[in-house]
Design an enzyme around this catalytic site. Sequence first.
Site, mmCIF file in Angstrom:
data_model
loop_
_atom_site.group_PDB
_atom_site.id
_atom_site.type_symbol
_atom_site.label_atom_id
_atom_site.label_comp_id
_atom_site.label_asym_id
_atom_site.label_seq_id
_atom_site.Cartn_x
_atom_site.Cartn_y
_atom_site.Cartn_z
ATOM 1 N N ASP A 228 0.868 -1.183 0.000
ATOM 2 C CA ASP A 228 0.000 0.000 0.000
ATOM 3 C C ASP A 228 0.900 1.228 0.000
ATOM 4 O O ASP A 228 1.806 1.345 0.822
ATOM 5 C CB ASP A 228 -0.891 -0.025 1.253
ATOM 6 N N GLU A 314 -1.348 -1.629 -5.717
ATOM 7 C CA GLU A 314 -2.605 -0.998 -6.116
ATOM 8 C C GLU A 314 -2.388 -0.216 -7.410
ATOM 9 O O GLU A 314 -1.358 0.416 -7.588
ATOM 10 C CB GLU A 314 -3.137 -0.101 -5.000
ATOM 11 N N ASP A 415 -3.184 1.718 7.319
ATOM 12 C CA ASP A 415 -2.463 1.468 6.075
ATOM 13 C C ASP A 415 -2.023 0.014 5.951
ATOM 14 O O ASP A 415 -2.013 -0.566 4.870
ATOM 15 C CB ASP A 415 -1.259 2.405 5.985
#
Length: 495
Positions: A228, A314, A415
């Site tokens: 992330d 991502e 996160d």
Amino acid sequence: MLLGYQNKLKPNKKQTLKVLSWIDMLRANYNYNLADREVTYQERFVQGEYCNLRNKGTACPLTCSVSSNSATSDTGDIYKVKKKTREIKLKTAEEIQITNLPILKKTRPWYKEIDSTVLQQNVKRLQVAYNNFFAGRSKYPKFKNKSNFKSFTFTSGIKVADKAIYLPKLGWVKYFNSRPIPEGFKVKSATVRLKADGLYVTLKIENKAVPPFPTIAVEDAKTVVGLDMGITKLVHCSDGSQYDNPRHSTNKRTRKLLKVRQRRLARKKKGSKNRKKAGKLIGRLHQKITNKREAFQWQLANKLTRKADAVVVEDLNISGMKKRCKPKEDVSNKGRFLTNGQSRKRGLNRSISDASWYSLTQKIEYLAAKQGKVFRRVNPRHTSQKCPECGHVDKANRNKEKFLCGNCGYLAHADLNAARNIKQRGIDEYSFPVACKVKIRMVPEDFREPEQLCLFKMPISETTEVRRRAARKGRRRVPGNPAKQLSLFEDISDI
Ligand SMILES: [Zn+2]
């Protein structure tokens, strides 16, 4: 195997001047070719209903698109015969413009100075821009100026020795041989590039005998790591580790230095030598920042890819994140606008650019391919709002760094939770075998404090707020002795 090696050149004064003049000429040629294509494309519609007078094809954007045959042929020869089938075909715009090059050299003799493969590659460069446009990868090709046209490419006649590189029409150019070419590799092309601190050459080298990097099948990936990306911490991994964001261009010192140098530039007279010098200094600083970031990202990418057999990141829409705030019109007073938070957003946009997540993921992708690992991008939608335990999705689940599920009460670092969700999404979408289930160990003790802390802000009592306001007021400069504020020109005899 195809590789790219970059080395810094040590050209003499003559060679430097030559390269600079070449770049100028090639830029003019590029812009000419682009304008030619645009004009010819428009002229097709002036010709009446025919797109092509010879075969009487009707004019419509489908039959004569910008990509195929939209260039003025100086020789008038726009057909070619296929050798094998003897079929007559229209030349493409690229082919027409390449056949125009000898005529260009006749009318403008100074173009003879440039190596012919370089000129051809320049036309091909425009074609690549068009191809990218038609494939939807980039915007419509733009006219180039001095700041975005800084390179050219040789494709033949290149010789590489220990201390110098032979480039046609430039001669032997000395260079820093920082990474010798491995044995068996042949030089395919050489791109000379102008940077803030001098000239660089990128050699494309190939050895067909060496097979490309091996890759493993998705089924063989035994461990998966999800990443992330963020700003306070650059990367959070699904295994609980996190990496700091060094903020190469947005740290306090660099921002200040840049500001000072830009101010110095702004104060110099336009067109002056000193302004040029000041501009160079800024260019150097930008290059230094880029170099640092690149080096850092390669090292980090290496660490991250070594973590597992498969890496899931991502797929962020970064240009969408950097968009400007919408203007807010004042309803009661038309024509006036309210503050829309753009000035605050600008700082965030800077931080996003500084973090340059996309180039980091590109490096991870490259290294994953090199190390024979699997790399996948997943849609980041709701990854920071979803509860990994019960699947509950809610915006209120997340409050800054804390994640607290409103449904089942699951508590985690926000996160790290997102990284875990990304990993899970990768496993679901690409059906990685879930051999190892990594547990998140990051739930520090102080996160377990009173429940309402996680969801709501600490209520500030009214009295403290009032006291703070008073303190702020006190710091403001209060008008002192009115006599002192009078200007020098006023008559003070009355006082
Ligand atoms: Zn939950």
